[in-house]
Design a protein around this motif. Structure first.
Motif, short mmCIF file in Angstrom:
data_model
loop_
_atom_site.label_atom_id
_atom_site.label_comp_id
_atom_site.label_asym_id
_atom_site.label_seq_id
_atom_site.Cartn_x
_atom_site.Cartn_y
_atom_site.Cartn_z
N ASP A 122 40.62 -16.31 -22.46
CA ASP A 122 40.87 -14.89 -22.22
C ASP A 122 42.05 -14.77 -21.27
OD1 ASP A 122 40.88 -12.19 -21.65
OD2 ASP A 122 38.70 -12.03 -21.42
N SER A 123 43.25 -14.74 -21.82
CA SER A 123 44.45 -14.76 -20.99
C SER A 123 44.59 -13.49 -20.15
CB SER A 123 45.70 -14.95 -21.86
OG SER A 123 45.75 -13.98 -22.89
N ALA A 124 44.16 -12.34 -20.68
CA ALA A 124 44.27 -11.10 -19.92
C ALA A 124 43.39 -11.16 -18.67
CB ALA A 124 43.87 -9.91 -20.80
N PRO A 164 48.59 -22.54 -19.61
CA PRO A 164 48.93 -22.62 -21.03
C PRO A 164 48.28 -21.51 -21.86
CG PRO A 164 47.27 -24.25 -20.48
CD PRO A 164 47.61 -23.56 -19.21
N LEU A 165 49.10 -20.66 -22.43
CA LEU A 165 48.60 -19.52 -23.19
C LEU A 165 47.73 -19.93 -24.37
CD1 LEU A 165 51.56 -16.97 -23.37
CD2 LEU A 165 49.27 -16.57 -22.45
N LEU A 204 54.08 -15.69 -27.68
CA LEU A 204 55.18 -15.07 -26.92
C LEU A 204 55.00 -13.55 -26.87
CD1 LEU A 204 58.13 -17.17 -28.37
CD2 LEU A 204 57.01 -17.46 -26.15
N LEU A 205 54.59 -12.97 -27.98
CA LEU A 205 54.30 -11.54 -27.99
C LEU A 205 53.13 -11.22 -27.06
CD1 LEU A 205 54.73 -10.80 -31.80
CD2 LEU A 205 56.26 -10.04 -29.95
N ARG A 206 52.15 -12.11 -27.04
CA ARG A 206 51.02 -11.93 -26.14
C ARG A 206 51.47 -11.96 -24.69
NH1 ARG A 206 46.79 -9.36 -24.71
NH2 ARG A 206 45.11 -10.58 -23.77
N ILE A 255 53.14 -23.29 -22.67
CA ILE A 255 52.50 -23.55 -23.96
C ILE A 255 52.01 -24.99 -23.91
CG2 ILE A 255 52.79 -23.67 -26.45
CD1 ILE A 255 53.19 -20.85 -25.48
N GLY A 256 50.74 -25.20 -24.17
CA GLY A 256 50.21 -26.57 -24.08
C GLY A 256 50.70 -27.45 -25.21
N LYS A 257 50.21 -27.20 -26.42
CA LYS A 257 50.61 -28.01 -27.56
C LYS A 257 50.54 -27.22 -28.86
CE LYS A 257 45.95 -30.02 -27.73
NZ LYS A 257 45.18 -31.28 -27.73
N ALA A 258 50.62 -25.91 -28.80
CA ALA A 258 50.54 -25.08 -29.99
C ALA A 258 51.68 -25.40 -30.95
CB ALA A 258 50.58 -23.60 -29.62
N PRO A 259 51.42 -25.48 -32.26
CA PRO A 259 52.49 -25.73 -33.22
C PRO A 259 53.46 -24.55 -33.28
CG PRO A 259 50.44 -25.16 -34.35
CD PRO A 259 50.10 -25.33 -32.90
#
Length: 232
Positions: free
Chosen positions: A84-86, A78-79, A116-118, A104-108
């Protein structure tokens, strides 16, 4: 479940559920799942599990042991909750994990375009991301989304991350009707379809048959893939 040793004949991927208490238990579960799966893909655990098991050791050692035990993919990346996703994506790549599937976990909704851009940036730098599911895996009972909001997010995912091959939708969570409409907005992979080909009401009411009808009714040709995203 973790430790299960039987796999449906129609399954193309094996996903043990649950979170073992420690790394040794996770390695044993991955090995048992791989024995049952044979040459089919085994995907399990979450990045949160990996971080928890790394206490007292290193993330690299955890990933190496899981990979050597037969784990092919981390099921939940989940982003919105990975600090630190990178670094996480690079560690997975170095350990030999390919075709990563981001979630995506639960981001609004308002914060998801940035995620998504990330994802697109991560793909540009590492090149091992196969898919992203832009809709949250945890549904908010007191703040449900609408179908319009969901398909808009799907379209944004396709536009924001054109370098990621597949936009996924989880069939179990969002159902056949939204899945059918989402195909026309950019979804090209329906995930989480149960393996058994039969239902109590007959073969035509089984999930796989229903999905095939819905895909065809939306104007597309249904094609089955395996856990490595190779078309069958």
């Amino acid at each position: 479940a973790v430790g299960a040793t039987t796999v449906a004949a129609a399954a193309r991927e094996v996903r043990p559920t649950g979170a073992p208490v420690d790394l040794d238990s996770a390695v044993a579960a991955a090995a048992a799942a791989k024995t049952a799966a044979g040459d089919r893909t085994v995907a399990a655990f979450s990045w949160g599990d990996v971080e928890r098991w790394s206490a007292g050791t290193s993330l690299e050692r955890v990933l190496t042991r899981l990979k050597q035990a037969g784990l092919d993919a981390i099921a939940d990346l989940p982003l919105d909750t990975i600090t630190d996703s990178a670094a996480a994506v690079q560690r997975l790549k170095t350990a030999g994990f390919e075709r990563l599937r981001l979630t995506i976990g639960k981001a609004p909704a308002e914060s998801r375009p940035g995620l998504l851009l990330r994802a697109a940036e991560l793909q540009e730098s590492c090149g091992v991301i196969q898919s992203i599911n832009p809709l949250p895996m945890a549904l908010a009972a007191f703040r449900p989304t609408t179908g319009y909001e969901d398909v808009k997010m799907v379209a944004l995912a396709r536009l924001a991350a054109p370098n990621i091959p597949s936009i996924q939708l989880d069939w179990r969570r969002y159902g056949p009707k939204l899945a059918q409409v989402a195909l026309t907005f950019g979804v090209d992979d329906l995930d989480g379809i149960p393996a058994p080909a039969e239902a109590r009401e007959g073969r035509r009411r089984a999930p796989l048959a229903e999905i095939e009808r819905n895909v065809a009714a939306a104007g597309f040709s249904p094609v089955e893939r395996d856990g490595r995203f190779s078309l069958l």
